[in-house]
Design a protein around this motif. Structure first.
Motif, PDB file in Angstrom:
ATOM      1  N   TRP A 107       9.407   7.486 -35.894  1.00 20.07           N
ATOM      2  CA  TRP A 107       8.644   7.260 -37.123  1.00 20.07           C
ATOM      3  C   TRP A 107       7.219   7.764 -36.931  1.00 20.07           C
ATOM      4  CZ3 TRP A 107       4.603   4.211 -35.601  1.00 20.07           C
ATOM      5  CH2 TRP A 107       4.798   3.491 -34.412  1.00 20.07           C
ATOM      6  N   TRP A 108       6.557   8.015 -38.057  1.00 15.63           N
ATOM      7  CA  TRP A 108       5.126   8.361 -38.055  1.00 15.63           C
ATOM      8  C   TRP A 108       4.496   7.564 -39.192  1.00 15.63           C
ATOM      9  CZ3 TRP A 108       3.235  14.134 -37.375  1.00 15.63           C
ATOM     10  CH2 TRP A 108       1.876  14.145 -37.029  1.00 15.63           C
ATOM     11  N   PHE A 109       3.506   6.751 -38.853  1.00 14.08           N
ATOM     12  CA  PHE A 109       2.899   5.809 -39.783  1.00 14.08           C
ATOM     13  C   PHE A 109       1.441   6.171 -40.042  1.00 14.08           C
ATOM     14  CE2 PHE A 109       0.571   1.534 -39.844  1.00 14.08           C
ATOM     15  CZ  PHE A 109       0.618   1.417 -41.226  1.00 14.08           C
ATOM     16  N   PHE A 110       1.093   6.293 -41.322  1.00 15.92           N
ATOM     17  CA  PHE A 110      -0.286   6.564 -41.730  1.00 15.92           C
ATOM     18  C   PHE A 110      -0.819   5.405 -42.579  1.00 15.92           C
ATOM     19  CE2 PHE A 110       0.257  10.755 -40.186  1.00 15.92           C
ATOM     20  CZ  PHE A 110      -1.008  11.325 -40.083  1.00 15.92           C
ATOM     21  N   PRO A 111      -1.784   4.660 -42.052  1.00 16.71           N
ATOM     22  CA  PRO A 111      -2.459   3.661 -42.881  1.00 16.71           C
ATOM     23  C   PRO A 111      -3.217   4.351 -44.015  1.00 16.71           C
ATOM     24  CG  PRO A 111      -2.903   3.297 -40.545  1.00 16.71           C
ATOM     25  CD  PRO A 111      -2.271   4.647 -40.670  1.00 16.71           C
ATOM     26  N   SER A 112      -3.405   3.630 -45.111  1.00 18.04           N
ATOM     27  CA  SER A 112      -4.105   4.182 -46.265  1.00 18.04           C
ATOM     28  C   SER A 112      -5.588   3.846 -46.214  1.00 18.04           C
ATOM     29  CB  SER A 112      -3.505   3.631 -47.562  1.00 18.04           C
ATOM     30  OG  SER A 112      -4.169   4.170 -48.682  1.00 18.04           O
ATOM     31  N   THR A 113      -6.396   4.745 -46.757  1.00 18.27           N
ATOM     32  CA  THR A 113      -7.824   4.488 -46.928  1.00 18.27           C
ATOM     33  C   THR A 113      -8.125   3.945 -48.324  1.00 18.27           C
ATOM     34  OG1 THR A 113      -8.193   6.780 -47.633  1.00 18.27           O
ATOM     35  CG2 THR A 113      -8.430   6.303 -45.289  1.00 18.27           C
ATOM     36  N   ILE A 123       8.078   3.113 -47.441  1.00 12.58           N
ATOM     37  CA  ILE A 123       8.977   3.816 -46.519  1.00 12.58           C
ATOM     38  C   ILE A 123       9.471   5.089 -47.201  1.00 12.58           C
ATOM     39  CG2 ILE A 123      11.200   3.706 -45.316  1.00 12.58           C
ATOM     40  CD1 ILE A 123      10.811   0.578 -45.401  1.00 12.58           C
ATOM     41  N   TRP A 124       9.440   6.230 -46.487  1.00 18.55           N
ATOM     42  CA  TRP A 124      10.018   7.469 -46.998  1.00 18.55           C
ATOM     43  C   TRP A 124      11.179   7.903 -46.113  1.00 18.55           C
ATOM     44  CZ3 TRP A 124      10.250  10.652 -51.061  1.00 18.55           C
ATOM     45  CH2 TRP A 124      10.861  11.904 -50.886  1.00 18.55           C
ATOM     46  N   LEU A 125      12.311   8.243 -46.748  1.00 21.45           N
ATOM     47  CA  LEU A 125      13.503   8.705 -46.046  1.00 21.45           C
ATOM     48  C   LEU A 125      14.013   9.998 -46.662  1.00 21.45           C
ATOM     49  CD1 LEU A 125      15.472   5.314 -45.867  1.00 21.45           C
ATOM     50  CD2 LEU A 125      13.884   6.236 -44.164  1.00 21.45           C
ATOM     51  N   LEU A 163      -2.673   6.668 -51.558  1.00 18.44           N
ATOM     52  CA  LEU A 163      -2.415   5.565 -52.484  1.00 18.44           C
ATOM     53  C   LEU A 163      -2.007   4.279 -51.763  1.00 18.44           C
ATOM     54  CD1 LEU A 163      -0.491   7.413 -55.347  1.00 18.44           C
ATOM     55  CD2 LEU A 163      -2.814   6.486 -55.453  1.00 18.44           C
ATOM     56  N   THR A 164      -1.225   4.407 -50.689  1.00 20.09           N
ATOM     57  CA  THR A 164      -0.750   3.204 -50.002  1.00 20.09           C
ATOM     58  C   THR A 164      -0.415   3.541 -48.556  1.00 20.09           C
ATOM     59  OG1 THR A 164       0.770   1.332 -50.192  1.00 20.09           O
ATOM     60  CG2 THR A 164       1.701   3.521 -50.567  1.00 20.09           C
ATOM     61  N   ASN A 165      -0.123   2.529 -47.755  1.00 17.82           N
ATOM     62  CA  ASN A 165       0.309   2.738 -46.371  1.00 17.82           C
ATOM     63  C   ASN A 165       1.723   3.313 -46.380  1.00 17.82           C
ATOM     64  OD1 ASN A 165      -2.043   1.270 -45.190  1.00 17.82           O
ATOM     65  ND2 ASN A 165      -1.095  -0.494 -46.195  1.00 17.82           N
ATOM     66  N   VAL A 166       1.947   4.377 -45.601  1.00 20.57           N
ATOM     67  CA  VAL A 166       3.241   5.070 -45.641  1.00 20.57           C
ATOM     68  C   VAL A 166       3.784   5.292 -44.242  1.00 20.57           C
ATOM     69  CG1 VAL A 166       4.498   7.095 -46.483  1.00 20.57           C
ATOM     70  CG2 VAL A 166       2.470   6.299 -47.727  1.00 20.57           C
ATOM     71  N   ILE A 167       5.082   5.072 -44.094  1.00 22.01           N
ATOM     72  CA  ILE A 167       5.780   5.387 -42.852  1.00 22.01           C
ATOM     73  C   ILE A 167       6.949   6.313 -43.152  1.00 22.01           C
ATOM     74  CG2 ILE A 167       7.125   3.246 -43.000  1.00 22.01           C
ATOM     75  CD1 ILE A 167       7.269   3.275 -39.922  1.00 22.01           C
ATOM     76  N   TRP A 168       7.038   7.398 -42.387  1.00 20.23           N
ATOM     77  CA  TRP A 168       8.166   8.326 -42.476  1.00 20.23           C
ATOM     78  C   TRP A 168       9.093   8.018 -41.301  1.00 20.23           C
ATOM     79  CZ3 TRP A 168       3.213   9.336 -43.832  1.00 20.23           C
ATOM     80  CH2 TRP A 168       2.960   9.975 -45.057  1.00 20.23           C
TER      81      TRP A 168
END
Length: 577
Positions: A107-113, A123-125, A163-168
């Protein structure tokens, strides 16, 4: 190229092409028109208020702690990326709490600003089955983009993490960098493994109590609803507070309904992109009629539905097996268009030659890599930067089966899992690109019209309201995106359908501003898709003052693949991203 530099070069070109009273005037007028449009756009961007939307806004790390340090990615040292991508974390985590568990998901997780992104995560799949979600990351909705045929990665103003915290997440086991033994036989198995991984992730980052939004595309039309349904069934908002679902060009029904049934009508509607001769066109129309496909569409793609569609699909024999000539119709068309357009892209049918190289090596580019080029995520320096297993050969879509025996034994998500999520959350979006042929929009609509949710069957009204994408000052020449009425939509009983003009299969890639607006709606940042409210990250951009009229996407076109055999529950060797 910067807008100001391009404008200057175009203005010089208009001077160079000036000639006699007629020679060169058409091109000169075109260049002048383009230069003026770009000049106006550049002026709007420069005059726009200083809204913070940089993908790498400098701030103190939000999620750095003793448990997450080993996953921290240096945002200033991503190979070939010449800007700071900001705070992020990547690596692998097990699919259960068993200390002996060997299978792990990458996984790769990007917190949102974004200050509005508080206790929520998305979550993106990607699909496949077995296609990597890093495809979505690098070419659809991640913080930086490296699109087909382009020179280098660029900042993405349409990144969903603004826009929001996202994890791929690369899943199921066997996909991308994810490791372990393939044991899944069904979507229920996939969901159970994902829930184990998710609990580990939430505990690692101390994100208990966060709202969860699940999104994806293509075969994730199975993954996402089944995982979301399992989250709901867990009845545990500490880890699984399922709050909304969005799926693009999704697998929700049988393969025949998504491909064979609507394909001839699709080629008729887009006849300029499928310029077949009269003989071949009459042939495919004849097969379509013998298989009963156009009649099936006419009878069942209506609003409201007349009733449930028969379990025995058109074009099948007494055993329910699709007849060879009917199953082959889709592939006859595919083979014929490849003769006329050898660079034809089934994911976006308006694509023509030349064949662009793809740094991901995705099948849509026919695997074309120029001499000396490498698949980005299979490079040693990239693996090291994102804490990926160095001994794993990364490919965009898995070279092994990610289901035991190569068969997913679950029923279509529209039968139970998807309606369950709609009824429980009242917050589900299904989007579909109008130029997608690997999964055709009318096939998805047929699946919806055969689905019961909110106590009723299908949409009661034709979803023909205008889908409006706000005009913006967010992009430069590397990330230009559309604005205005850009398709059709409709919402009933917690389900929203959006059909997106000029988009292919991967909506966030081909129509990033359209996907961005839909994400704002999913998150509750805006309450309409058929109004002219600006983007929340570009609030002062001027919008249309004209009546929007009806939606513009084609609806109910009136002009009339797995390895498990040809039962209508399985496919025949198709990757759907």
């Amino acid at each position: 190229m910067r807008l100001t530099a391009l404008v200057s070069s175009l203005l010089l070109a208009t001077t160079a092409t000036a000639g006699g009273p007629s020679f060169g005037q058409a091109e000169k007028k075109y260049l002048e028109h383009v230069a003026n449009r770009l000049k106006n756009h550049a002026a709007k961007v420069e005059a726009a208020p200083a809204v913070e939307r940089d993908v790498a806004k400098v701030q103190e790390p939000k999620f750095l702690n003793a448990n997450t340090t080993r996953f921290a990615v240096d945002g200033k040292n991503i190979p070939d990326v010449d800007f700071d991508v900001g705070e992020s974390y990547a690596g692998t985590l097990p699919i259960s709490q068993d200390p002996e568990e060997k299978s792990e998901l990458f996984w790769w997780f990007f917190p949102s600003t974004n200050p509005a992104a508080k206790k929520e995560i998305l979550i993106w799949l990607n699909g496949g089955p077995g296609c990597s979600s890093l495809e979505g990351f690098l070419q659809e909705n991640g913080p930086f983009l490296w699109q087909y045929g382009t020179y280098k990665p660029v900042k993405n103003p349409w990144s969903w993490h603004t826009l929001t915290n996202v994890i791929w997440v690369e899943q199921p086991v066997g996909t991308g960098f994810s490791t372990g033994n393939v044991t899944a036989t069904s979507e229920e198995d996939v969901a159970a493994q994902f829930m184990g991984f998710w609990k580990n992730f939430i505990d690692t980052f101390a994100m208990q109590g966060y709202k969860v939004y699940i999104t994806g595309e293509s075969y994730a039309g199975l993954y996402c609803p089944y995982i979301a349904s399992a989250f709901l069934d867990a009845n545990d908002k500490t880890y699984y507070d399922m709050s909304g679902l969005m799926i693009y060009d999704p697998v929700i029904s049988w393969d025949e309904v998504a491909e064979q049934v609507p394909v001839v009508q699709f080629t008729e509607y887009w006849s300029g992109l499928f310029p077949f001769n009269d003989t071949f066109r009459e042939h495919i129309k004849s097969v379509d009629a013998k298989c009963g496909y156009s009649d099936f569409v006419s009878q069942y793609l209506v609003y409201p539905p007349k009733g449930l569609q028969p379990s025995k699909l058109p074009g099948t024999d007494k055993t329910g097996t699709t007849r060879d000539e009917c199953w082959g119709l889709f592939y006859e068309i595919f083979d014929a268009i490849l003769l006329l357009n050898p660079c034809f892209n089934i994911y976006q049918v308006a694509t023509t030659c030349p064949l662009l190289w793809d740094v991901l090596g995705f099948p849509g580019s026919m695997g074309y890599l120029p001499e000396g080029a490498k698949v980005y995520f299979d490079r040693d320096d990239v693996k090291k930067a994102v804490h990926a297993p160095e001994n794993v050969k990364w490919s965009s879509c898995s070279e092994q089966n990610v289901f035991v025996g190569g068969r997913d034994r679950s029923e279509p998500s529209s039968f139970h899992a998807l309606p369950h999520v709609i009824d429980a959350t009242k917050n589900v979006i299904i989007g579909h690109g109008a130029l997608d042929m690997v999964l055709i929009a009318n096939g998805t609509l047929l699946g919806i019209q055969n689905m019961t949710w909110g106590g009723k069957l299908g949409f009661q009204n034709k979803p023909d309201q205008p889908f409006y994408v706000p005009y913006n000052t967010m992009s430069d020449l590397s990330t230009l995106a559309a604005g205005g009425v850009f398709g059709s939509m409709g919402s009933e009983r917690g389900l929203t359908w959006v059909q997106i003009d000029m988009s292919g299969h991967m909506v966030p890639q081909y129509a990033p501003s359209a996907a961005y607006r839909q994400l704002e709606f999913l998150l509750g940042r805006v309450n309409c898709l058929n109004c002219t409210v600006p983007f929340t990250t570009d609030p002062d951009a001027p919008q249309s003052q004209q009546p929007l009229g009806e939606g513009t996407a084609p609806q109910s076109w009136s002009q009339s693949p797995g390895k498990t055999g040809k039962q209508h529950g399985g496919g025949r060797g198709r990757f759907v991203r």
